[in-house]
Write a protein that holds these residues in place. Structure first.
Motif, PDB file in Angstrom:
ATOM      1  N   THR A  42      -0.864  -0.353  -4.512  1.00 45.34           N
ATOM      2  CA  THR A  42      -2.030   0.527  -4.263  1.00 45.34           C
ATOM      3  C   THR A  42      -1.312   1.826  -4.250  1.00 45.34           C
ATOM      4  O   THR A  42      -0.370   2.058  -3.534  1.00 45.34           O
ATOM      5  N   THR A  44       0.854  -1.074   0.217  1.00 44.16           N
ATOM      6  CA  THR A  44       0.109   0.109  -0.116  1.00 44.16           C
ATOM      7  C   THR A  44       0.618   1.344   0.082  1.00 44.16           C
ATOM      8  O   THR A  44       2.243   1.169   0.374  1.00 44.16           O
ATOM      9  N   THR A  66      -1.772  -2.862 -10.437  1.00 44.84           N
ATOM     10  CA  THR A  66      -2.340  -1.580  -9.893  1.00 44.84           C
ATOM     11  C   THR A  66      -3.469  -1.334  -9.258  1.00 44.84           C
ATOM     12  O   THR A  66      -4.602  -1.695 -10.168  1.00 44.84           O
ATOM     13  N   LEU A  67      -3.777  -0.600  -8.204  1.00 49.59           N
ATOM     14  CA  LEU A  67      -5.076  -0.196  -7.690  1.00 49.59           C
ATOM     15  C   LEU A  67      -5.054   1.296  -7.491  1.00 49.59           C
ATOM     16  O   LEU A  67      -4.202   1.591  -6.489  1.00 49.59           O
ATOM     17  N   THR A  68      -5.739   1.921  -8.029  1.00 47.87           N
ATOM     18  CA  THR A  68      -5.942   3.359  -7.511  1.00 47.87           C
ATOM     19  C   THR A  68      -6.983   3.260  -6.275  1.00 47.87           C
ATOM     20  O   THR A  68      -8.122   3.093  -6.608  1.00 47.87           O
ATOM     21  N   LEU A  69      -6.342   3.450  -5.125  1.00 49.92           N
ATOM     22  CA  LEU A  69      -7.138   3.317  -4.041  1.00 49.92           C
ATOM     23  C   LEU A  69      -6.806   4.136  -3.034  1.00 49.92           C
ATOM     24  O   LEU A  69      -5.591   4.202  -2.769  1.00 49.92           O
TER      25      LEU A  69
END
Length: 254
Positions: free
Chosen positions: A33, A8, A55-58
């Motif tokens: 993230t 993260t 990838t996670l835009t979070l």
């Protein structure tokens, strides 16, 4: 065998350095993230030549989004074996009585609520992985050593330390390891964020100190994660040689 690492706050600082360290080692796929989509895209392009990257835009403070994203990872990335809880921040340097309640709440939401949401969501997967699975929480020496202006930030990092130790108790017998890695003076975007982008304040803090670099922490995270499965680093506190403890403050009546 390729292990999946979820990091993260991977768009800068410790998180980005950790992503690069695992990618360069080989044998890992990455779930990264962060809140900045463009940065994530650039990082995926950079590291995609070395390993598989998702990838996670979070924003870790968005509980519903975190749970939805982490419970619907693509099959190739779903079996997370190493969790690096890096997302966190400090805001403000003034005394408690002059601090912003909004800043306090944001630190609590990110450093405590965000970290626990990510951890809780991934615990079933980590337990399923069993021996060698790792939760590495990025704490701070602020969790052990208070200082003026630290107030809520110190409190959130004390939580991270105790949460890490308590998780170890609960996860005994599962094979899942839990570590609290507590850096001291480290040069990254940390102080810029804390001071609202005050570059002069950041430069002044680190001038002549030879501080910890993000790559130093990444090497430490990688070492913890790659230890034999029967070993657990409970707590690792790291300071630059230039940093040490000071005498207690004493207020004297005039």
């Amino acid at each position: 065998m390729t292990d999946t690492v979820l990091i993260t706050g991977a768009t800068s600082g410790f998180g980005l350095a950790c992503a690069r360290r695992f990618a360069s080692a080989g044998g890992y796929r990455l779930v990264l993230t962060g809140r900045r989509s463009e940065r994530l895209a650039d990082i995926a392009k950079e590291l995609g030549e070395q390993c598989e990257v998702h990838t996670l835009t979070l924003d870790v403070t968005d509980r519903e989004a975190v749970v939805a994203a982490l419970t619907s990872l693509p099959e190739a990335f779903a079996q997370v074996k190493i969790l690096v809880n890096n997302a966190g921040l400090a805001l403000g340097t003034g005394p408690a009585q002059e601090s912003s309640l909004e800043d306090w709440q944001r630190m609590i939401n990110t450093n405590i609520a965000g970290l626990t949401t990510v951890t809780h969501t991934l615990l079933p997967t980590l337990i399923e992985q069993g021996k060698g699975a790792s939760i590495i929480n990025i704490g701070s020496i602020a969790g052990n050593w208070p200082y003026p202006g630290g107030n809520v930030y110190c409190g959130t990092k004390a939580f991270v330390e105790q949460f890490s130790h308590a998780l170890r108790c609960d996860l005994a017998g599962t094979g899942v390891r839990v570590s609290n890695l507590a850096p001291g003076l480290a040069e990254s975007e940390f102080t810029l964020v804390r001071t609202g982008g005050d570059q002069a304040a950041s430069d002044k803090l680190y001038a002549g100190t030879n501080p910890i670099k993000p790559e130093d922490i990444a090497d430490s995270v990688f070492w913890i994660a790659s230890l034999p499965a029967h070993l657990n680093v409970n707590q690792l506190e790291i300071m630059p040689v230039s940093q040490a403890w000071s005498p207690f403050s004493i207020h004297r009546e005039s």
